[in-house]
Design a protein around this motif. Structure first.
Motif, PDB file in Angstrom:
ATOM      1  N   ILE A  15     -37.445  11.808 -29.256  1.00 57.28           N
ATOM      2  CA  ILE A  15     -37.995  12.544 -28.107  1.00 57.28           C
ATOM      3  C   ILE A  15     -39.468  12.841 -28.345  1.00 57.28           C
ATOM      4  N   ALA A  16     -39.836  13.175 -29.582  1.00 58.36           N
ATOM      5  CA  ALA A  16     -41.237  13.448 -29.902  1.00 58.36           C
ATOM      6  C   ALA A  16     -42.099  12.209 -29.678  1.00 58.36           C
ATOM      7  N   VAL A  17     -41.593  11.042 -30.049  1.00 58.03           N
ATOM      8  CA  VAL A  17     -42.336   9.791 -29.849  1.00 58.03           C
ATOM      9  C   VAL A  17     -42.516   9.518 -28.357  1.00 58.03           C
ATOM     10  N   LEU A  18     -41.449   9.697 -27.575  1.00 57.61           N
ATOM     11  CA  LEU A  18     -41.543   9.471 -26.130  1.00 57.61           C
ATOM     12  C   LEU A  18     -42.481  10.474 -25.470  1.00 57.61           C
ATOM     13  N   ALA A  19     -42.426  11.725 -25.908  1.00 61.14           N
ATOM     14  CA  ALA A  19     -43.326  12.740 -25.352  1.00 61.14           C
ATOM     15  C   ALA A  19     -44.778  12.406 -25.669  1.00 61.14           C
ATOM     16  N   THR A  20     -45.026  11.908 -26.884  1.00 55.55           N
ATOM     17  CA  THR A  20     -46.395  11.529 -27.265  1.00 55.55           C
ATOM     18  C   THR A  20     -46.878  10.354 -26.423  1.00 55.55           C
ATOM     19  N   ALA A  21     -46.002   9.374 -26.199  1.00 57.40           N
ATOM     20  CA  ALA A  21     -46.362   8.239 -25.342  1.00 57.40           C
ATOM     21  C   ALA A  21     -46.646   8.717 -23.921  1.00 57.40           C
ATOM     22  N   HIS A  22     -45.819   9.625 -23.421  1.00 57.65           N
ATOM     23  CA  HIS A  22     -46.000  10.219 -22.089  1.00 57.65           C
ATOM     24  C   HIS A  22     -47.348  10.943 -22.020  1.00 57.65           C
ATOM     25  N   ALA A  23     -47.638  11.735 -23.050  1.00 57.30           N
ATOM     26  CA  ALA A  23     -48.895  12.490 -23.092  1.00 57.30           C
ATOM     27  C   ALA A  23     -50.098  11.553 -23.116  1.00 57.30           C
ATOM     28  N   LEU A  24     -50.019  10.480 -23.888  1.00 56.27           N
ATOM     29  CA  LEU A  24     -51.136   9.530 -23.963  1.00 56.27           C
ATOM     30  C   LEU A  24     -51.339   8.819 -22.630  1.00 56.27           C
ATOM     31  N   LEU A  25     -50.233   8.460 -21.967  1.00 56.27           N
ATOM     32  CA  LEU A  25     -50.353   7.771 -20.683  1.00 56.27           C
ATOM     33  C   LEU A  25     -50.968   8.679 -19.622  1.00 56.27           C
ATOM     34  N   ILE A  26     -50.509   9.919 -19.548  1.00 61.40           N
ATOM     35  CA  ILE A  26     -51.057  10.812 -18.518  1.00 61.40           C
ATOM     36  C   ILE A  26     -52.507  11.186 -18.849  1.00 61.40           C
ATOM     37  N   THR A  27     -52.833  11.262 -20.153  1.00 56.98           N
ATOM     38  CA  THR A  27     -54.223  11.518 -20.539  1.00 56.98           C
ATOM     39  C   THR A  27     -55.110  10.367 -20.077  1.00 56.98           C
ATOM     40  N   ALA A  28     -54.671   9.129 -20.324  1.00 53.04           N
ATOM     41  CA  ALA A  28     -55.453   7.965 -19.895  1.00 53.04           C
ATOM     42  C   ALA A  28     -55.612   7.962 -18.378  1.00 53.04           C
ATOM     43  N   TRP A  29     -54.550   8.298 -17.657  1.00 54.73           N
ATOM     44  CA  TRP A  29     -54.602   8.327 -16.197  1.00 54.73           C
ATOM     45  C   TRP A  29     -55.614   9.372 -15.707  1.00 54.73           C
ATOM     46  N   LEU A  30     -55.571  10.570 -16.281  1.00 54.25           N
ATOM     47  CA  LEU A  30     -56.471  11.633 -15.853  1.00 54.25           C
ATOM     48  C   LEU A  30     -57.914  11.374 -16.298  1.00 54.25           C
ATOM     49  N   VAL A  31     -58.092  10.743 -17.460  1.00 54.81           N
ATOM     50  CA  VAL A  31     -59.439  10.369 -17.897  1.00 54.81           C
ATOM     51  C   VAL A  31     -60.009   9.319 -16.945  1.00 54.81           C
ATOM     52  N   GLY A  32     -59.180   8.383 -16.512  1.00 57.56           N
ATOM     53  CA  GLY A  32     -59.628   7.388 -15.534  1.00 57.56           C
ATOM     54  C   GLY A  32     -60.077   8.041 -14.239  1.00 57.56           C
ATOM     55  N   TRP A  33     -59.293   9.007 -13.765  1.00 59.59           N
ATOM     56  CA  TRP A  33     -59.680   9.732 -12.557  1.00 59.59           C
ATOM     57  C   TRP A  33     -60.947  10.562 -12.779  1.00 59.59           C
ATOM     58  N   THR A  34     -61.090  11.093 -13.992  1.00 55.34           N
ATOM     59  CA  THR A  34     -62.311  11.843 -14.309  1.00 55.34           C
ATOM     60  C   THR A  34     -63.528  10.940 -14.169  1.00 55.34           C
ATOM     61  N   ALA A  35     -63.441   9.722 -14.700  1.00 57.99           N
ATOM     62  CA  ALA A  35     -64.553   8.774 -14.606  1.00 57.99           C
ATOM     63  C   ALA A  35     -64.885   8.466 -13.152  1.00 57.99           C
TER      64      ALA A  35
END
Length: 195
Positions: free
Chosen positions: A139-159
């Motif tokens: 679950i920790a691995v999946l949560a980390t993958a989820h966190a990285l994906l949403i971070t990338a998505w929000l960073v893209g929107w920030t740009a």
């Protein structure tokens, strides 16, 4: 395991929601620095749901109709409050001036009080874990993958939002963006209440 999970949750991440509304609302008047607390609050919310899933609290809430009802109503009311507060707040000070908005807390609470976010760890996660292995690390691995994906998505929107910076910082656009973000939050609150 991880790749399949990311494919499954990407449509949920890509659907505009409270995190994107808060991101837009904070970046438009203040610049890209304000993306950090929104992203951090969203990621903390993901790890909170993962922790609840590990501890079994999410399952208890989802299997108790009264507990789920309380969480759903609390989340809906918070989104409505946040939307109304955003609509009524005067135009923020220019970038760098004035007190910072509580963006981290807003993003965290929007995520933690969202039953849809909790259901990811109850409906999707079990499909991507091996029941014969320890669940917590998976679950920790999946949560980390989820966190990285949403971070990338929000960073893209920030740009994207930063590229449109001057336009977004004009008085007319700032008001329009703030009100659009408020409308999205109110809509999400009403939709949650009606679910």
């Amino acid at each position: 395991m991880v790749a399949g999970f990311l494919v499954a949750i990407f449509p949920l991440i890509a659907t505009p929601g409270a995190s994107l509304a808060l991101l837009t609302q904070n970046i438009a008047p203040h610049g890209p620095r304000r993306a950090i607390p929104v992203i951090a609050g969203t990621v903390t919310g993901i790890y909170t749901h993962a922790l609840f899933a590990i501890l079994g609290l999410s399952a208890a809430v989802m299997h108790s109709s009264q507990a789920f009802f309380v969480v759903r109503i609390a989340g809906a009311l918070y989104l409505l409050f946040l939307g109304i507060w955003t609509w009524r707040t005067p135009r923020p000070s220019p970038s760098g001036s004035g007190p910072p908005r509580p963006a981290y807390r807003q993003a965290l609470l929007s995520n933690v009080l969202n039953p849809k976010a909790a259901s990811i760890y109850l409906t999707l996660v079990p499909q991507f874990v091996d029941p014969h292995q320890a669940l917590s690390p998976q679950i920790a691995v999946l949560a980390t993958a989820h966190a990285l994906l949403i971070t990338a998505w929000l960073v893209g929107w920030t740009a994207i939002l930063v590229r449109a910076g001057r336009t977004l910082q004009s008085t007319t656009w700032a008001v329009a963006i703030r009100r659009a973000a408020a409308a999205v939050l109110v809509y999400l609150g009403i939709r949650t209440l009606a679910a």
